[in-house]
Design a protein around this motif. Structure first.
Motif, PDB file in Angstrom:
ATOM      1  N   PRO A 161       0.823  -1.217   0.000  1.00 44.84           N
ATOM      2  CA  PRO A 161       0.000   0.000   0.000  1.00 44.84           C
ATOM      3  C   PRO A 161       0.856   1.266   0.000  1.00 44.84           C
ATOM      4  N   GLN A 162       0.437   2.224  -0.796  1.00 43.57           N
ATOM      5  CA  GLN A 162       1.082   3.540  -0.831  1.00 43.57           C
ATOM      6  C   GLN A 162       0.009   4.590  -1.027  1.00 43.57           C
ATOM      7  N   TYR A 163       0.283   5.771  -0.521  1.00 41.92           N
ATOM      8  CA  TYR A 163      -0.631   6.867  -0.814  1.00 41.92           C
ATOM      9  C   TYR A 163      -0.139   7.579  -2.066  1.00 41.92           C
ATOM     10  N   GLY A 164      -1.017   8.350  -2.656  1.00 39.60           N
ATOM     11  CA  GLY A 164      -0.766   8.931  -3.973  1.00 39.60           C
ATOM     12  C   GLY A 164       0.527   9.699  -4.109  1.00 39.60           C
ATOM     13  N   TYR A 165       0.819  10.589  -3.162  1.00 41.38           N
ATOM     14  CA  TYR A 165       2.004  11.421  -3.300  1.00 41.38           C
ATOM     15  C   TYR A 165       3.282  10.590  -3.227  1.00 41.38           C
ATOM     16  N   ALA A 166       3.323   9.604  -2.336  1.00 40.85           N
ATOM     17  CA  ALA A 166       4.495   8.732  -2.235  1.00 40.85           C
ATOM     18  C   ALA A 166       4.672   7.938  -3.531  1.00 40.85           C
ATOM     19  N   LEU A 167       3.576   7.483  -4.106  1.00 37.48           N
ATOM     20  CA  LEU A 167       3.627   6.759  -5.373  1.00 37.48           C
ATOM     21  C   LEU A 167       4.165   7.670  -6.477  1.00 37.48           C
ATOM     22  N   LEU A 168       3.698   8.893  -6.507  1.00 34.47           N
ATOM     23  CA  LEU A 168       4.155   9.880  -7.488  1.00 34.47           C
ATOM     24  C   LEU A 168       5.668  10.080  -7.387  1.00 34.47           C
ATOM     25  N   GLU A 169       6.172  10.235  -6.179  1.00 36.11           N
ATOM     26  CA  GLU A 169       7.610  10.418  -5.972  1.00 36.11           C
ATOM     27  C   GLU A 169       8.396   9.172  -6.394  1.00 36.11           C
ATOM     28  N   THR A 170       7.888   7.994  -6.034  1.00 34.15           N
ATOM     29  CA  THR A 170       8.561   6.746  -6.387  1.00 34.15           C
ATOM     30  C   THR A 170       8.635   6.583  -7.903  1.00 34.15           C
ATOM     31  N   LEU A 171       7.533   6.855  -8.582  1.00 29.68           N
ATOM     32  CA  LEU A 171       7.513   6.762 -10.042  1.00 29.68           C
ATOM     33  C   LEU A 171       8.521   7.724 -10.660  1.00 29.68           C
ATOM     34  N   ASN A 172       8.489   8.983 -10.230  1.00 29.53           N
ATOM     35  CA  ASN A 172       9.391   9.980 -10.798  1.00 29.53           C
ATOM     36  C   ASN A 172      10.848   9.644 -10.500  1.00 29.53           C
ATOM     37  N   ASP A 173      11.127   9.171  -9.289  1.00 32.82           N
ATOM     38  CA  ASP A 173      12.499   8.774  -8.939  1.00 32.82           C
ATOM     39  C   ASP A 173      12.986   7.611  -9.797  1.00 32.82           C
ATOM     40  N   ALA A 174      12.057   6.748 -10.205  1.00 34.28           N
ATOM     41  CA  ALA A 174      12.402   5.590 -11.037  1.00 34.28           C
ATOM     42  C   ALA A 174      12.506   5.947 -12.518  1.00 34.28           C
ATOM     43  N   GLY A 175      12.217   7.206 -12.863  1.00 32.64           N
ATOM     44  CA  GLY A 175      12.299   7.631 -14.251  1.00 32.64           C
ATOM     45  C   GLY A 175      11.002   7.504 -15.024  1.00 32.64           C
ATOM     46  N   VAL A 176       9.915   7.175 -14.324  1.00 30.04           N
ATOM     47  CA  VAL A 176       8.587   7.126 -14.953  1.00 30.04           C
ATOM     48  C   VAL A 176       7.926   8.462 -14.641  1.00 30.04           C
ATOM     49  N   THR A 177       8.153   9.429 -15.513  1.00 31.21           N
ATOM     50  CA  THR A 177       7.710  10.794 -15.268  1.00 31.21           C
ATOM     51  C   THR A 177       6.206  10.916 -15.422  1.00 31.21           C
ATOM     52  N   VAL A 178       5.574  11.360 -14.355  1.00 29.27           N
ATOM     53  CA  VAL A 178       4.124  11.547 -14.353  1.00 29.27           C
ATOM     54  C   VAL A 178       3.814  12.664 -13.368  1.00 29.27           C
ATOM     55  N   ASP A 179       2.771  13.439 -13.641  1.00 30.50           N
ATOM     56  CA  ASP A 179       2.392  14.471 -12.678  1.00 30.50           C
ATOM     57  C   ASP A 179       1.078  14.100 -12.004  1.00 30.50           C
ATOM     58  N   GLY A 180       0.779  14.803 -10.936  1.00 30.71           N
ATOM     59  CA  GLY A 180      -0.401  14.497 -10.141  1.00 30.71           C
ATOM     60  C   GLY A 180      -1.700  14.590 -10.921  1.00 30.71           C
ATOM     61  N   ASN A 181      -1.773  15.516 -11.870  1.00 37.52           N
ATOM     62  CA  ASN A 181      -2.995  15.669 -12.673  1.00 37.52           C
ATOM     63  C   ASN A 181      -3.243  14.468 -13.573  1.00 37.52           C
ATOM     64  N   THR A 182      -2.223  13.663 -13.780  1.00 34.76           N
ATOM     65  CA  THR A 182      -2.364  12.423 -14.543  1.00 34.76           C
ATOM     66  C   THR A 182      -2.550  11.238 -13.607  1.00 34.76           C
ATOM     67  N   LEU A 183      -1.757  11.197 -12.536  1.00 30.39           N
ATOM     68  CA  LEU A 183      -1.749  10.028 -11.652  1.00 30.39           C
ATOM     69  C   LEU A 183      -3.048   9.851 -10.880  1.00 30.39           C
ATOM     70  N   TYR A 184      -3.552  10.895 -10.253  1.00 28.14           N
ATOM     71  CA  TYR A 184      -4.730  10.731  -9.389  1.00 28.14           C
ATOM     72  C   TYR A 184      -5.969  10.273 -10.156  1.00 28.14           C
ATOM     73  N   PRO A 185      -6.261  10.849 -11.329  1.00 29.08           N
ATOM     74  CA  PRO A 185      -7.387  10.293 -12.105  1.00 29.08           C
ATOM     75  C   PRO A 185      -7.148   8.840 -12.525  1.00 29.08           C
ATOM     76  N   LEU A 186      -5.892   8.496 -12.827  1.00 30.29           N
ATOM     77  CA  LEU A 186      -5.562   7.124 -13.195  1.00 30.29           C
ATOM     78  C   LEU A 186      -5.833   6.182 -12.028  1.00 30.29           C
ATOM     79  N   LEU A 187      -5.420   6.566 -10.818  1.00 28.71           N
ATOM     80  CA  LEU A 187      -5.673   5.728  -9.644  1.00 28.71           C
ATOM     81  C   LEU A 187      -7.172   5.519  -9.431  1.00 28.71           C
ATOM     82  N   ARG A 188      -7.949   6.584  -9.588  1.00 30.84           N
ATOM     83  CA  ARG A 188      -9.413   6.457  -9.425  1.00 30.84           C
ATOM     84  C   ARG A 188     -10.005   5.532 -10.494  1.00 30.84           C
ATOM     85  N   ARG A 189      -9.502   5.643 -11.721  1.00 28.12           N
ATOM     86  CA  ARG A 189      -9.996   4.787 -12.805  1.00 28.12           C
ATOM     87  C   ARG A 189      -9.647   3.324 -12.546  1.00 28.12           C
ATOM     88  N   LEU A 190      -8.414   3.066 -12.126  1.00 30.21           N
ATOM     89  CA  LEU A 190      -8.008   1.689 -11.838  1.00 30.21           C
ATOM     90  C   LEU A 190      -8.810   1.108 -10.675  1.00 30.21           C
TER      91      LEU A 190
END
Length: 112
Positions: free
Chosen positions: A30-59
């Motif tokens: 389990p992760q919360y959205g902001y931590a997931l966003l940071e982990t993705l960006n640190d791993a080189g999977v560039t995404v911003d919150g305006n993309t990630l949060y709607p994606l999480l809700r859709r999934l």
């Protein structure tokens, strides 16, 4: 339009589909959205919150993620985790990803 701009746009299109797979891979724990966003960006999977949060809700709506609120801290946070169905979809997407990498590698070597 400059070649560099075109390449940048096409690269963005390529990455867009990988964000779902990356989220399903990372959310085994389990992760919360902001931590997931940071982990993705640190791993080189560039995404911003305006993309990630709607994606999480859709999934979550598709049944691939579950979520729950943690209110133990001063600021409530919504934690996401992969559902059993999400795990099955992740396995299928990983297989598909590996097949694509193999195919594209073969094509680029043959036509390199």
């Amino acid at each position: 339009m400059a070649t560099e701009d075109i390449a940048l746009g096409q690269a963005q299109e390529l990455r867009r589909g990988t964000v779902v797979l990356a989220c399903l891979a990372l959310l085994r724990k389990p992760q919360y959205g902001y931590a997931l966003l940071e982990t993705l960006n640190d791993a080189g999977v560039t995404v911003d919150g305006n993309t990630l949060y709607p994606l999480l809700r859709r999934l979550e709506k598709q049944g691939l993620l579950t979520s729950e609120w943690n209110t133990d801290e001063s600021r409530p946070r919504k934690f996401y985790r992969v559902s059993p169905e999400g795990s099955r979809v992740r396995t299928s997407l990983v297989r598909e990803w590996q097949d694509l990498v193999t195919s594209i590698s073969r094509l680029t070597k043959e036509n390199g």
